[in-house]
Design an enzyme around this catalytic site. Structure first.
Site, PDB file in Angstrom:
ATOM      1  CG  ASP A  35      34.623  38.858  41.604  1.00 43.77           C
ATOM      2  OD1 ASP A  35      34.737  37.615  41.462  1.00 43.77           O
ATOM      3  OD2 ASP A  35      34.322  39.616  40.651  1.00 43.77           O
ATOM      4  CB  SER A  73      37.163  47.792  42.752  1.00 41.34           C
ATOM      5  OG  SER A  73      38.072  47.526  43.814  1.00 41.34           O
ATOM      6  NE  ARG A  74      40.208  45.493  36.847  1.00 44.57           N
ATOM      7  CZ  ARG A  74      38.967  45.341  36.419  1.00 44.57           C
ATOM      8  NH1 ARG A  74      38.012  45.019  37.288  1.00 44.57           N
ATOM      9  NH2 ARG A  74      38.663  45.512  35.144  1.00 44.57           N
ATOM     10  NE  ARG A  81      26.052  55.674  33.574  1.00 41.77           N
ATOM     11  CZ  ARG A  81      26.981  56.424  32.985  1.00 41.77           C
ATOM     12  NH1 ARG A  81      28.255  56.051  33.054  1.00 41.77           N
ATOM     13  NH2 ARG A  81      26.666  57.531  32.354  1.00 41.77           N
ATOM     14  CB  ILE A  82      28.992  49.252  39.291  1.00 43.62           C
ATOM     15  CG1 ILE A  82      29.198  48.967  37.805  1.00 43.62           C
ATOM     16  CG2 ILE A  82      28.906  47.941  40.073  1.00 43.62           C
ATOM     17  CD1 ILE A  82      30.505  48.247  37.490  1.00 43.62           C
ATOM     18  CG  HIS A  97      38.191  39.364  38.190  1.00 39.00           C
ATOM     19  ND1 HIS A  97      39.346  40.091  38.024  1.00 39.00           N
ATOM     20  CD2 HIS A  97      37.179  40.228  37.910  1.00 39.00           C
ATOM     21  CE1 HIS A  97      39.057  41.329  37.639  1.00 39.00           C
ATOM     22  NE2 HIS A  97      37.731  41.428  37.560  1.00 39.00           N
ATOM     23  CB  ILE A  98      32.838  35.334  38.386  1.00 38.68           C
ATOM     24  CG1 ILE A  98      32.406  35.358  39.864  1.00 38.68           C
ATOM     25  CG2 ILE A  98      33.815  34.206  38.106  1.00 38.68           C
ATOM     26  CD1 ILE A  98      31.464  34.244  40.245  1.00 38.68           C
ATOM     27  N   GLY A  99      32.702  38.996  38.330  1.00 36.84           N
ATOM     28  CA  GLY A  99      31.688  40.032  38.461  1.00 36.84           C
ATOM     29  C   GLY A  99      30.731  40.138  37.299  1.00 36.84           C
ATOM     30  CB  SER A 100      31.058  41.146  33.893  1.00 38.42           C
ATOM     31  OG  SER A 100      32.290  40.596  33.437  1.00 38.42           O
ATOM     32  CD  GLU A 135      42.158  39.072  39.678  1.00 40.40           C
ATOM     33  OE1 GLU A 135      41.822  39.088  38.465  1.00 40.40           O
ATOM     34  OE2 GLU A 135      41.544  39.701  40.544  1.00 40.40           O
TER      35      GLU A 135
END
Length: 327
Positions: free
Chosen positions: A261, A236-237, A155-156, A285-288, A266
């Site tokens: 990201d 992603s990761r 979906r992303i 890591h600020i995707g959301s 981390e």
């Protein structure tokens, strides 16, 4: 009697109030993140646990004999030891979908900022190094009309594709475990092999979950297939990429640039060579990470938790734990 739950990280007051309406709550109030030992100590009587990414394994479950459910405030759940949870009939939930559009915004920001060298040139101006001379050394590359290859058309991935197709007239191609005919129709997208995607895309975007099967999915061999002018984006990761291979590909000019990201470690080490390269855009890591999306994620996690500990079907049990769970 209300079920007992432990909230292992700060959450919005409205979300906490929702949980408190249905459960007896204990929460972590420390100034720094909860330690592993403290978490284990707090779980003696807990029936439910609200977390972000703490490891759920046999050690933790041994300290939580009454635990019924663990609710992750995230889409990813590689912190779940799924076998250990299955053996003990522990419900595990996550928060899919509510962050799709926000992560897609961030992915497009990385594409644009790497292509047009935004952070690098912003620093140049602020450092007083903008001189009245030929501006060719400041050139970037176009985004509009180029080919975007998406690895992982969930979906992303589809949300990113919509922005790229309809906002920038990009050609979309993708590789996925399964074909997505609805995405192909919506985006006029081509389903291609991984090899073809890597060889022909101007921008390669990685948007897969982290599993044993996707660990180091992109490495030395894959970077060697990319165009020298290609830009690599990872939202992603970090563990889905062989970071050393990425560093070498950038240093050897096998690819043009990268937008990241996520990282293998981390928070990222200050000594990581990626932080020294001007053609790499690095984010924490600020995707959301918007107020609204993080609120929505916390509330969905709370609803998952409350449903699980009160005997109802949570809306978002992770796929691997759906079979065999007794509600």
């Amino acid at each position: 009697m209300k079920p007992k739950v432990f909230i292992a990280r700060p959450i919005p007051s409205e979300v906490e109030a929702y949980i408190a309406d249905h459960c007896t709550c204990e929460k972590w109030t420390g100034a720094s993140p909860i330690t592993r030992n403290e978490l284990l100590e707090r779980l003696k009587d807990a029936e439910g646990l609200l977390i972000t990414g703490e490891k759920i394994d046999d050690e933790l479950l041994d300290h939580a004999p009454n635990l019924k459910a663990v609710s992750n405030i995230s889409v990813g759940y590689n912190n779940f030891d799924l076998d250990a949870m299955k053996r003990r009939n522990i419900i595990g939930t996550n928060t899919p979908d509510v962050l799709n559009e926000t992560v897609a915004d961030l992915a497009l920001a990385l594409i644009l900022s790497t292509a047009r060298r935004i952070p690098e040139l912003d620093k140049l101006v602020k450092d007083g190094k903008w001189e009245d001379q030929d501006d060719e050394p400041l050139f970037g590359v176009d985004v509009h009309g180029k080919t975007l290859g998406i690895i992982g058309m969930g979906r992303i991935g589809e949300a990113i594709g919509r922005r790229a197709k309809f906002g920038f007239n990009m050609t979309i191609q993708y590789h996925n475990r399964h074909r997505k005919p609805e995405s192909e129709k919506l985006l006029d997208a081509d389903y291609v092999s991984m090899e073809e995607l890597l060889q022909t895309s101007d921008f390669v975007l990685l948007m897969v979950p982290y599993t044993e099967g996707t660990k180091h999915l992109i490495g030395k061999e894959q970077f060697a297939l990319m165009k020298n002018s290609a830009i690599f984006i990872n939202t992603s990761r970090g563990q889905t990429v062989d970071e050393n291979a990425l560093i070498q590909a950038l240093q050897n000019q096998e690819i043009l640039a990268a937008g990241l990201d996520v990282f293998d470690q981390e928070p990222v080490s200050p000594d990581n060579p990626l932080l020294k390269l001007p053609n790499v855009v690095t984010l924490p890591h600020i995707g959301s990470a918007t107020y609204q999306t993080r609120f929505d994620m916390a509330m969905l996690a709370a609803k998952n938790l409350v449903a699980a500990v009160t005997g109802k079907q949570p809306p978002n049990i992770v796929q691997e734990l759906k079979s065999g769970i007794k509600i």
